[in-house]
Design an enzyme around this catalytic site. Structure first.
Site, PDB file in Angstrom:
ATOM      1  N   ARG A  56       7.595 -35.428  -1.604  1.00 32.65           N
ATOM      2  CA  ARG A  56       6.143 -35.268  -1.710  1.00 32.65           C
ATOM      3  C   ARG A  56       5.712 -33.933  -1.103  1.00 32.65           C
ATOM      4  O   ARG A  56       4.806 -33.277  -1.591  1.00 32.65           O
ATOM      5  CB  ARG A  56       5.437 -36.435  -1.015  1.00 32.65           C
ATOM      6  CG  ARG A  56       5.838 -37.774  -1.656  1.00 32.65           C
ATOM      7  CD  ARG A  56       4.952 -38.888  -1.249  1.00 32.65           C
ATOM      8  NE  ARG A  56       3.576 -38.596  -1.588  1.00 32.65           N
ATOM      9  CZ  ARG A  56       2.536 -39.106  -0.932  1.00 32.65           C
ATOM     10  NH1 ARG A  56       2.739 -39.944   0.054  1.00 32.65           N
ATOM     11  NH2 ARG A  56       1.318 -38.790  -1.277  1.00 32.65           N
ATOM     12  N   HIS A 104      -4.976 -40.071   7.386  1.00 27.82           N
ATOM     13  CA  HIS A 104      -3.632 -40.654   7.215  1.00 27.82           C
ATOM     14  C   HIS A 104      -2.516 -39.654   7.467  1.00 27.82           C
ATOM     15  O   HIS A 104      -1.396 -39.868   7.015  1.00 27.82           O
ATOM     16  CB  HIS A 104      -3.509 -41.261   5.807  1.00 27.82           C
ATOM     17  CG  HIS A 104      -4.419 -42.430   5.586  1.00 27.82           C
ATOM     18  ND1 HIS A 104      -4.764 -42.927   4.352  1.00 27.82           N
ATOM     19  CD2 HIS A 104      -5.063 -43.229   6.492  1.00 27.82           C
ATOM     20  CE1 HIS A 104      -5.581 -43.968   4.489  1.00 27.82           C
ATOM     21  NE2 HIS A 104      -5.783 -44.160   5.778  1.00 27.82           N
TER      22      HIS A 104
HETATM   23  P1  OAD Z   1      -5.971 -45.128  -4.955  1.00 21.24           P
HETATM   24  O1  OAD Z   1      -4.821 -44.776  -5.823  1.00 21.24           O
HETATM   25  O2  OAD Z   1      -6.053 -46.509  -4.407  1.00 21.24           O
HETATM   26  O3  OAD Z   1      -7.332 -44.856  -5.743  1.00 21.24           O
HETATM   27  C1  OAD Z   1      -7.510 -43.683  -6.486  1.00 21.24           C
HETATM   28  C2  OAD Z   1      -8.923 -43.630  -7.020  1.00 21.24           C
HETATM   29  O4  OAD Z   1      -9.075 -42.380  -7.679  1.00 21.24           O
HETATM   30  C3  OAD Z   1      -9.263 -44.727  -8.045  1.00 21.24           C
HETATM   31  O5  OAD Z   1     -10.541 -45.287  -7.747  1.00 21.24           O
HETATM   32  C4  OAD Z   1      -9.317 -43.949  -9.370  1.00 21.24           C
HETATM   33  O6  OAD Z   1     -10.252 -44.502 -10.295  1.00 21.24           O
HETATM   34  C5  OAD Z   1      -9.769 -42.582  -8.908  1.00 21.24           C
HETATM   35  N1  OAD Z   1      -9.444 -41.452  -9.810  1.00 21.24           N
HETATM   36  C6  OAD Z   1      -8.455 -41.339 -10.718  1.00 21.24           C
HETATM   37  N2  OAD Z   1      -8.498 -40.133 -11.326  1.00 21.24           N
HETATM   38  C7  OAD Z   1      -9.537 -39.459 -10.779  1.00 21.24           C
HETATM   39  C8  OAD Z   1     -10.107 -38.156 -10.973  1.00 21.24           C
HETATM   40  N3  OAD Z   1      -9.617 -37.294 -11.869  1.00 21.24           N
HETATM   41  N4  OAD Z   1     -11.181 -37.809 -10.223  1.00 21.24           N
HETATM   42  C9  OAD Z   1     -11.716 -38.674  -9.309  1.00 21.24           C
HETATM   43  N5  OAD Z   1     -11.225 -39.903  -9.098  1.00 21.24           N
HETATM   44  C10 OAD Z   1     -10.157 -40.297  -9.807  1.00 21.24           C
HETATM   45  O7  OAD Z   1      -5.976 -44.031  -3.785  1.00 21.24           O
HETATM   46  P2  OAD Z   1      -6.690 -44.063  -2.342  1.00 21.24           P
HETATM   47  O8  OAD Z   1      -7.954 -44.865  -2.385  1.00 21.24           O
HETATM   48  O9  OAD Z   1      -6.768 -42.677  -1.868  1.00 21.24           O
HETATM   49  O10 OAD Z   1      -2.303 -44.453   2.303  1.00 21.24           O
HETATM   50  O11 OAD Z   1      -5.620 -44.841  -1.480  1.00 21.24           O
HETATM   51  C11 OAD Z   1      -5.862 -44.993  -0.103  1.00 21.24           C
HETATM   52  C12 OAD Z   1      -4.587 -44.986   0.674  1.00 21.24           C
HETATM   53  O12 OAD Z   1      -3.671 -45.924   0.112  1.00 21.24           O
HETATM   54  C13 OAD Z   1      -3.817 -43.678   0.632  1.00 21.24           C
HETATM   55  O13 OAD Z   1      -4.277 -42.756   1.590  1.00 21.24           O
HETATM   56  C14 OAD Z   1      -2.414 -44.100   0.919  1.00 21.24           C
HETATM   57  C15 OAD Z   1      -2.375 -45.293  -0.008  1.00 21.24           C
HETATM   58  O14 OAD Z   1      -1.433 -46.245   0.214  1.00 21.24           O
HETATM   59  C16 OAD Z   1      -1.125 -44.334   2.950  1.00 21.24           C
HETATM   60  O15 OAD Z   1      -0.107 -43.939   2.423  1.00 21.24           O
HETATM   61  C17 OAD Z   1      -1.213 -44.747   4.386  1.00 21.24           C
END
Ligand code: OAD
Length: 235
Positions: A56, A104
């Site tokens: 990564r 994170h």
């Molecule tokens: P997720 O993968 O859970 O969510 C990603 C979000 O981005 C979703 O709501 C999608 O609809 C949206 N999305 C997709 N494409 C997009 C675009 N082009 N523009 C804007 N939004 C878009 O990711 P996170 O919520 O960041 O933690 O996940 C939170 C945490 O879970 C991460 O920090 C990580 C993960 O496990 C750790 O590793 C501790």
């Protein structure tokens, strides 16, 4: 200057080519959280976890900030902008944002396996050091581990993030499914009278949807739209 606090998640970096976690084809379909993103996984198989983060980290060399990252950095000309990110990439910084709080952790840093949050042992890696090996040691003699907050670990930066949320004049959420706490809970600290803009091309579940102004777009187009809305508000 008005204070804009922006909570970002993996969707913020999707247009840069870094896959999200929970969308179809996301990272958590290919790997199990329990294998690569918990302290237990690291204790069981440090080599696998180290390799996962090496991959990564090296991906950072192949990606660039997207227009959304750049527009957030440009916003600093007119607002006091604070980014609170769940992302471990360095794209906000590379776009020029000056106030970035990583909830994170950061891929570009490594730390002690025994005391990961002791600032004394946190080390910034140069690009030619992105490949960490078993046997590379922190200043306390323990194996260097990624400076990442794994599931089940505390999130020390959350206190600072809460203070920012409480003090915001405008709160913006970009590209996060709001599944992971305590990050998702930050919205509960935003003062009631403050608008919360949500930029996401998909529906996001939140217990109080009436509070959210949903900009149904990807990060780059969405931030451009946000800027238009903020300008209109100030007319
Ligand atoms: P997720 O993968 O859970 O969510 C990603 C979000 O981005 C979703 O709501 C999608 O609809 C949206 N999305 C997709 N494409 C997009 C675009 N082009 N523009 C804007 N939004 C878009 O990711 P996170 O919520 O960041 O933690 O996940 C939170 C945490 O879970 C991460 O920090 C990580 C993960 O496990 C750790 O590793 C501790």
């Amino acid at each position: 200057m008005e204070k804009i606090v922006v909570l970002t998640g993996a969707g913020m970096s999707a247009e840069s080519g870094i896959q999200t976690f929970r969308d179809a084809g996301g990272l958590w379909e290919k790997y199990r959280v329990e294998d690569v993103a918990t302290p237990e996984a690291y204790a069981r198989n440090p080599r696998l976890v180290t390799e996962f983060y090496n991959c990564r980290r090296k991906q950072l060399l192949d990606v660039q900030p997207c227009r959304g990252h750049e527009l957030l950095a440009e916003l600093e000309g007119e607002y006091d902008v604070h980014i609170v990110t769940q992302n471990v990439d360095n794209l906000h910084e590379r776009a020029g944002s000056r106030n970035v709080l990583h909830l994170h952790g950061e891929l570009t840093k490594v730390t002690s396996s025994r005391e990961p949050n002791n600032p004394h042992y946190i080390k910034q890696l140069n690009e030619d050091e992105y490949e960490v090996e078993i046997g590379d040691l922190a200043a306390d003699g323990t194996q260097l581990r990624p400076f990442i907050v794994w599931f089940g670990e505390s999130v020390p930066m959350i206190e600072d993030a809460i203070r920012l949320a409480q003090d915001a004049d405008v709160f913006v959420v970009i590209g996060t499914s709001l599944n992971v706490y305590p990050a998702a809970g930050l919205l509960n600290y935003v003062p009631r009278h403050i608008p919360i803009y949500l930029i996401d091309p998909n529906e996001v579940m939140w217990h109080d949807p009436s509070r959210l102004v949903h900009i149904n777009k990807g990060a780059s187009e969405g931030v451009a739209e946000l800027i238009r809305l903020l300008k209109k508000r100030n007319l």
